[in-house]
Scaffold this active site. Structure first.
Site, short mmCIF file in Angstrom:
data_model
loop_
_atom_site.label_atom_id
_atom_site.label_comp_id
_atom_site.label_asym_id
_atom_site.label_seq_id
_atom_site.Cartn_x
_atom_site.Cartn_y
_atom_site.Cartn_z
N GLY B 145 0.83 -1.19 0.00
CA GLY B 145 0.00 0.00 0.00
C GLY B 145 0.87 1.25 0.00
O GLY B 145 2.03 1.22 0.41
N CYS B 146 0.29 2.35 -0.46
CA CYS B 146 1.09 3.58 -0.60
C CYS B 146 1.50 4.14 0.75
O CYS B 146 2.64 4.57 0.93
CB CYS B 146 0.34 4.60 -1.44
SG CYS B 146 -1.37 4.88 -0.92
N PHE B 147 0.59 4.15 1.72
CA PHE B 147 0.96 4.66 3.05
C PHE B 147 2.03 3.78 3.69
O PHE B 147 3.04 4.29 4.19
CB PHE B 147 -0.26 4.75 3.96
CG PHE B 147 -1.19 5.89 3.66
CD1 PHE B 147 -0.76 7.20 3.76
CD2 PHE B 147 -2.51 5.67 3.31
CE1 PHE B 147 -1.62 8.27 3.51
CE2 PHE B 147 -3.38 6.72 3.07
CZ PHE B 147 -2.94 8.02 3.16
N SER B 150 5.53 4.48 2.41
CA SER B 150 6.20 5.68 2.92
C SER B 150 6.59 5.52 4.39
O SER B 150 7.74 5.79 4.77
CB SER B 150 5.30 6.89 2.73
OG SER B 150 4.07 6.72 3.41
#
EC number: 1.2.1.38
Lengths: 342, 342, 342, 342
Positions: B145-147, B150
């Site tokens: 997932g993108c979160f 990061s």
């Protein structure tokens, strides 16, 4: 119009917001407007949205111009307000939108601002315990910083009632107007639009000691605050996401009850219905602070979020709210409960 | 052009970003493009920025269309990838940009997604310890997932080296493209522009168990993650502000050294020079992740911030990076190190 | 890498965009980078999105630094390029991204720029009739202004074929990067976000004589151009809405045919399918110009709209496109047809 | 509070803006609020910025709910107002924010709206010649469209005094709230932010016949209007850039004098000092229209620019302004002259 107000620093964003609000205040008439480098220019050159004042000419910021008003709002760079207040004397209500008199600890002041401490004035966050009493009898008001306004409102009920451990984390997104009108490379439209950044990370932002002071006072014990401000592409608004570890035994019901108790009678702070989270859009141009709180059982933390307009409740509106108290006016006089959206 | 790739779900934002990147990939040719409701329409109707592919017509998402390619990228809603992968067989590299195979714990899957767990695939974050080995020999990749991409990059060095206690707080601002193209009232331009909001507060966002899994694996012990996503007015980008309490004795020097050690050889993760904080603008359209870390002595916390483009390193670029490894290509093939700014 | 290029003015937005594109150019190597006040600083301080060049140090803009390259791109303030070009000599291809050598009429130059005219160089808009021939044999290129690039592409087919009367109205919206990095009060994020303004109204913008020159040359007769630029809250992009009265007898079919004739073979200018109107989002980061045209029967006007990225096709990409021609390379070498969206 | 007002369609943007303004109106009390699909829900779910009305529940839009008020504001989809007005009878002031009764020409109505014409009501743009007289004695008001409000104010003085030929070109940038709350792919935040587009090009936008009607009436002869709307990334505001060929002999002095004559006594329309051009930021949330005009000698055209807030002066504020006239109240009652900026 029982009172007159002068504004020092009228050409900046805080000055403009004070004027926007005072134009709708039934008991305070707008008196002399002063500026530094912009003295001699028309107000319309700086605040074209304030049509009724467009032709007012800015005077030089000087005691002779400010004297003779019932109230003087100071929207000046750091380090100027003590001298102005001294000359104005105790018959004038002086409301300092700058930082000079917020901190009680001279060492904290010097560490963060690099100059000598000018003394401490009553702190203009009426929602804090005991604040209204202090403000009711003062002629000097230190208006809180915009970040501490939002984060303090979000977290003080939890700390006041011992529901969290004194280790607070605040990550707060702000619009660009909080940085004022100074020209800086990272604040140009090209750099800001479409981008998010952080700054003042690691406890270096000047609002950090103010956070610590507010929350420690409420908790009755030292509170550490890890504060990270974030710059987002919007002109106005602050959204503060705050959290702290729950104390042993504190329940979601305890938390909800504490926040309801603190805010149910507040005219400007609204605890939203459960499940509704604040956005800055709900407060644009209003003197409101919208708060929501929840408990993360798995992580064992309380999370509280507050949205304000940094120029309204976060500065100019908060200043007028405290001034109303000091003048003996109803606290809500002239302050909008209604925002502008979308 | 050694390989061919089909893309299922080509009309969405992730599909568009996969195509943008594959147009510049020297070893992967773009094969069949499929869609659900948009089957039969021109790609140019959905991605007018991809001029060279404007006249491609989208096929129906079906095994017959996807079969026969070396690689199949899946950009589908949850719950569809297991069946597709089963039919494609082990000769096809299947790269799932959805969530289906990210979590190892079936109960966590069911708690957050409400359906039965479809199994676990190698996790496509090459920068994690041991990940490259697992990816080098797989025909199945679960794109993170993108979160979690990061926040995991920001915090795993500290957890891997025991520099922080296992109590992580993540507040991450995201642009709107992370929510895809679905029409929802809170994602209209009128509601988003000029406003910041939070959602999925209190551990309810589906990326929470993925965060916990990643960081616990690195720490070798359970880590709690308090994760709050924030929606900001920009189309692309994630800025994750992460922190955790320092362990006794951990110094700023230890922290710096740990991050340098982990990232000095990484092609896409850049630890910025001390004092420089990342902005999402530095990564727009690039497969880079920019990281900075510091220590807040007063609050006793480590603060790490990471910026990525949620569609590039956060999804489509990360997918291609992992696919490159699985194909035996140089990991950086076809992936931009350069962003588009301002 | 057959050629080397120096860039004078590398720390500005045009310099940054030249570098972004040249990083992907297979036949031009990036040589010396120079700056004025920023000489001695790292490129990464100015263009953190260009990771591969982050540690390059900017030299002083001086002949000694620029000499010895095959190509010199000038991204300098007005008035500097003639002297630089004179010293570099005819063996160097000099590409001036500034305005100095665009205008043929010395009086127009002096009227709009207030200095003495420095002479005229071949005009780098390859799509204009005869332009490619002139560019193929030159060592000096005047890169067009960003507004004239968009509006000229939108209107020249109609004027070339006599379909409109020579009275053109252009209203063109631009992002803020067109104004460069100079710090100006009206270009701060607080002032730009959420607002639209016009400037240079009434024929006073410096691109007006360039518009007139381009369109008059194509029409073979004097054309008047009423040009109004509009500043909108986005970092990049120009959308030019252009119109002129239809000539007696000109039909919608004539118009469509004329535009198809002019653009069907163009690699970068795309006439969109009927009914589809361009947005700047379709061109972000690409060297494309997207055009649509229609006829308003009731008002008796042709309306043509063009979208470009002001920094790509509008400046740096256009510069490289013309340089490719002058170097004898395929015109499209190293130039993206694909934008970044959303 | 002499009057009561019901609002039909209170959950949309126009309804919200009517409520925001009426909350500050001293002579109109807010009565019943109705909605279609949103009937039964809390107003706070739709307009969280209107704190004082958060707990109001929306009734079904029905005559029984609307009857019994002095004023009914209609913010309904096209085609509903005639029937409602018929049932309410002539004792109720009906103010239609929709388009149904704006056009005098039934053929124009049918051509642009595809249904049968419902009749014509007095047009609520008080600044037009004769409008105040018509509004003073009516019980039915057709509120102008937002684009025609801006462009008509910008151009009517020139047409009224014969200073331009009757061939007007309008290019008007609008924020997204003008499109209402309907969910459409091109109005999502991801598509709008960072992008500018045109739509309704070539005379196809429904506001075109309204423009033509207004300007032809003022000119006393047929006027053609080439109108191109442009969507820009901001929530509120319209900036209309308008021009027309100067008539023989018309001078800049004539033009200035004509605009001063028309606007010097207007409470809401402000002709800015020469050289100052309007931005939408000057009008956000205010009922003002800011106008500037100049002459382009070279192109032989008059250029006039007007900025308004599309929801305030452009719809809800304009509606209340006309209602004030019809009620015999001072025209400015309850309407803000002050905007919110930045």
């Amino acid at each position: 119009m029982g009172y007159t107000a002068a504004i020092a620093g009228a050409s900046g964003y805080v000055g403009g917001e004070l004027l926007r609000l005072l134009l709708g205040h039934p008991d305070i008439a707008i008196g002399t407007l002063t500026a530094g480098g912009n003295a001699g220019t028309r107000l319309g050159d700086h605040h074209p949205h304030l049509r009724p004042l467009a032709d007012r000419v800015l005077a030089e910021t000087a005691i002779a111009e400010l004297a003779g008003h019932d109230i003087v709002f100071l929207a000046l760079p750091h380090g100027h307000s003590a001298a102005v207040a001294a000359e104005l004397g105790d018959s004038t209500l002086v409301v300092d939108c700058g930082a000079d008199h917020r901190l009680a600890d001279p060492d904290a002041w010097t560490a963060y601002y690099g100059s000598e401490h000018a003394g401490t004035w009553p702190y203009g966050l009426p929602e804090l315990p005991g604040a209204r009493e202090r403000l009711a009898s003062t002629k000097r008001i230190a208006v809180p910083g915009c970040f501490p306004t939002s984060g303090t409102l979000a977290m003080f009920p939890a700390l006041a009632e011992g529901l969290v451990r004194p280790e607070v984390v605040v990550v707060a997104a702000t619009g660009t107007s909080g940085a004022g009108k100074a020209l800086k490379p990272h604040l140009t439209a090209s750099e800001v639009m479409g981008a998010v950044s952080v700054y003042g990370v690691g406890g270096t932002h000047r609002h950090t000691p103010e956070f610590t002071q507010n929350l420690s006072a409420v908790a009755g014990a030292p509170v550490t605050v890890s504060f990270t401000p974030m710059l987002v592409p919007m002109p106005r608004g602050i959204l503060a996401t705050c959290s702290a570890p729950l104390t042993e035994g504190a329940t979601a019901q305890d938390v909800r009850a504490a926040y309801e108790r603190r805010f149910s009678a507040e005219p400007f702070v609204h605890l939203l219905p459960e499940g509704t989270w604040p956005t800055t859009a709900m407060t644009l141009g209003a003197n409101t602070a919208l708060v929501q709180v929840t408990v993360d059982e798995h992580a064992g933390r309380l999370i509280a979020v507050a949205a304000i307009d940094n120029l309204t409740k976060g500065t100019a509106g908060g200043a007028i709210q405290s001034a109303n108290i000091a003048l003996g006016l109803p606290e809500t006089t002239g302050l909008p409960l209604t925002g502008v959206a979308p």
